[in-house]
Design a protein around this motif. Structure first.
Motif, PDB file in Angstrom:
ATOM      1  N   ALA A  80     -36.194  21.262  15.010  1.00 45.43           N
ATOM      2  CA  ALA A  80     -34.817  21.106  15.482  1.00 45.43           C
ATOM      3  C   ALA A  80     -34.033  22.407  15.301  1.00 45.43           C
ATOM      4  O   ALA A  80     -33.228  22.779  16.152  1.00 45.43           O
ATOM      5  CB  ALA A  80     -34.132  19.952  14.753  1.00 45.43           C
ATOM      6  N   GLU A 100     -30.022  21.065  10.629  1.00 43.18           N
ATOM      7  CA  GLU A 100     -30.739  20.304  11.656  1.00 43.18           C
ATOM      8  C   GLU A 100     -31.766  19.340  11.070  1.00 43.18           C
ATOM      9  O   GLU A 100     -32.169  18.397  11.728  1.00 43.18           O
ATOM     10  CB  GLU A 100     -31.420  21.259  12.644  1.00 43.18           C
ATOM     11  CG  GLU A 100     -30.462  22.166  13.396  1.00 43.18           C
ATOM     12  CD  GLU A 100     -29.497  21.417  14.300  1.00 43.18           C
ATOM     13  OE1 GLU A 100     -29.880  20.350  14.830  1.00 43.18           O
ATOM     14  OE2 GLU A 100     -28.361  21.889  14.469  1.00 43.18           O
ATOM     15  N   GLY A 101     -32.238  19.615   9.857  1.00 45.11           N
ATOM     16  CA  GLY A 101     -33.147  18.697   9.177  1.00 45.11           C
ATOM     17  C   GLY A 101     -34.623  18.996   9.313  1.00 45.11           C
ATOM     18  O   GLY A 101     -35.417  18.540   8.499  1.00 45.11           O
ATOM     19  N   THR A 102     -34.999  19.741  10.358  1.00 39.04           N
ATOM     20  CA  THR A 102     -36.408  20.102  10.540  1.00 39.04           C
ATOM     21  C   THR A 102     -36.513  21.513  11.105  1.00 39.04           C
ATOM     22  O   THR A 102     -35.561  22.027  11.700  1.00 39.04           O
ATOM     23  CB  THR A 102     -37.140  19.145  11.523  1.00 39.04           C
ATOM     24  OG1 THR A 102     -36.597  19.316  12.831  1.00 39.04           O
ATOM     25  CG2 THR A 102     -37.043  17.687  11.094  1.00 39.04           C
ATOM     26  N   ARG A 142     -39.868  20.843   1.587  1.00 41.30           N
ATOM     27  CA  ARG A 142     -40.332  20.598   2.957  1.00 41.30           C
ATOM     28  C   ARG A 142     -40.680  19.127   3.167  1.00 41.30           C
ATOM     29  O   ARG A 142     -41.826  18.749   3.325  1.00 41.30           O
ATOM     30  CB  ARG A 142     -41.492  21.532   3.281  1.00 41.30           C
ATOM     31  CG  ARG A 142     -40.981  22.964   3.545  1.00 41.30           C
ATOM     32  CD  ARG A 142     -42.037  23.990   3.225  1.00 41.30           C
ATOM     33  NE  ARG A 142     -41.690  25.325   3.656  1.00 41.30           N
ATOM     34  CZ  ARG A 142     -40.931  26.174   2.961  1.00 41.30           C
ATOM     35  NH1 ARG A 142     -40.398  25.808   1.808  1.00 41.30           N
ATOM     36  NH2 ARG A 142     -40.679  27.387   3.432  1.00 41.30           N
ATOM     37  N   THR A 143     -39.631  18.317   3.170  1.00 35.94           N
ATOM     38  CA  THR A 143     -39.735  16.896   3.470  1.00 35.94           C
ATOM     39  C   THR A 143     -39.036  16.680   4.806  1.00 35.94           C
ATOM     40  O   THR A 143     -38.544  17.627   5.416  1.00 35.94           O
ATOM     41  CB  THR A 143     -39.035  16.076   2.373  1.00 35.94           C
ATOM     42  OG1 THR A 143     -37.679  16.530   2.244  1.00 35.94           O
ATOM     43  CG2 THR A 143     -39.732  16.214   1.034  1.00 35.94           C
ATOM     44  N   LYS A 144     -38.968  15.443   5.259  1.00 39.99           N
ATOM     45  CA  LYS A 144     -38.199  15.149   6.480  1.00 39.99           C
ATOM     46  C   LYS A 144     -37.105  14.180   6.109  1.00 39.99           C
ATOM     47  O   LYS A 144     -37.401  13.045   5.763  1.00 39.99           O
ATOM     48  CB  LYS A 144     -39.108  14.575   7.565  1.00 39.99           C
ATOM     49  CG  LYS A 144     -40.008  15.646   8.144  1.00 39.99           C
ATOM     50  CD  LYS A 144     -40.578  15.214   9.465  1.00 39.99           C
ATOM     51  CE  LYS A 144     -41.421  16.367  10.015  1.00 39.99           C
ATOM     52  NZ  LYS A 144     -41.939  16.106  11.310  1.00 39.99           N
ATOM     53  N   PRO A 145     -35.857  14.572   6.187  1.00 37.72           N
ATOM     54  CA  PRO A 145     -35.395  15.918   6.522  1.00 37.72           C
ATOM     55  C   PRO A 145     -35.611  16.878   5.358  1.00 37.72           C
ATOM     56  O   PRO A 145     -35.722  16.448   4.210  1.00 37.72           O
ATOM     57  CB  PRO A 145     -33.893  15.724   6.803  1.00 37.72           C
ATOM     58  CG  PRO A 145     -33.505  14.568   5.944  1.00 37.72           C
ATOM     59  CD  PRO A 145     -34.725  13.665   5.902  1.00 37.72           C
ATOM     60  N   VAL A 146     -35.649  18.187   5.676  1.00 34.78           N
ATOM     61  CA  VAL A 146     -35.785  19.184   4.615  1.00 34.78           C
ATOM     62  C   VAL A 146     -34.552  19.131   3.718  1.00 34.78           C
ATOM     63  O   VAL A 146     -33.480  18.701   4.140  1.00 34.78           O
ATOM     64  CB  VAL A 146     -35.962  20.616   5.167  1.00 34.78           C
ATOM     65  CG1 VAL A 146     -37.219  20.747   5.979  1.00 34.78           C
ATOM     66  CG2 VAL A 146     -34.755  21.062   5.930  1.00 34.78           C
ATOM     67  N   ARG A 147     -34.736  19.574   2.490  1.00 36.62           N
ATOM     68  CA  ARG A 147     -33.613  19.656   1.551  1.00 36.62           C
ATOM     69  C   ARG A 147     -33.655  21.017   0.887  1.00 36.62           C
ATOM     70  O   ARG A 147     -34.738  21.521   0.560  1.00 36.62           O
ATOM     71  CB  ARG A 147     -33.740  18.591   0.463  1.00 36.62           C
ATOM     72  CG  ARG A 147     -33.601  17.168   0.919  1.00 36.62           C
ATOM     73  CD  ARG A 147     -33.620  16.194  -0.260  1.00 36.62           C
ATOM     74  NE  ARG A 147     -34.312  16.726  -1.431  1.00 36.62           N
ATOM     75  CZ  ARG A 147     -35.502  16.329  -1.863  1.00 36.62           C
ATOM     76  NH1 ARG A 147     -36.159  15.400  -1.229  1.00 36.62           N
ATOM     77  NH2 ARG A 147     -36.044  16.856  -2.936  1.00 36.62           N
TER      78      ARG A 147
END
Length: 97
Positions: free
Chosen positions: A26, A21-23, A56-61
């Motif tokens: 979400a 979901e990326g975050t 913990r970036t947007k989106p997470v990786r």
């Protein structure tokens, strides 16, 4: 031989949702839980593995270690779908008529 720590399925599935979901927000919406619950599950999984699993970036990786857990989660999901299909179960877990 030392016993390996268990990877709780709710935590593994939560990590996969965050990556997909990326975050965290979400993922929480997709899992129908609060963002706090998502954060707590990921933190607990990181503590259990002794590894940082997400950047913990947007989106997470996922980190390298996170990729290992994500691959495990995807394999579990595939096995679960196959078992449901072979048992004739619907997505809700109910047997088909």
């Amino acid at each position: 031989m030392t016993e390996l720590p268990e990877l709780p399925l709710d935590q593994v599935r939560t990590l996969l949702a965050v990556v997909d979901e990326g975050t965290f927000d979400a993922a929480a919406a997709a899992l129908h839980v609060t963002p706090s619950a998502v954060s707590q599950r990921v933190k607990a999984l990181e503590q259990r593995t002794g590894r940082v699993l997400l950047v913990r970036t947007k989106p997470v990786r996922p980190t390298g270690s996170g990729e290992v857990v994500v691959r495990f989660a995807r394999q579990l999901a595939r096995l679960e779908r196959e078992a449901h299909a072979e048992l004739g179960m619907t997505g809700s877990g109910e047997p088909t008529k």
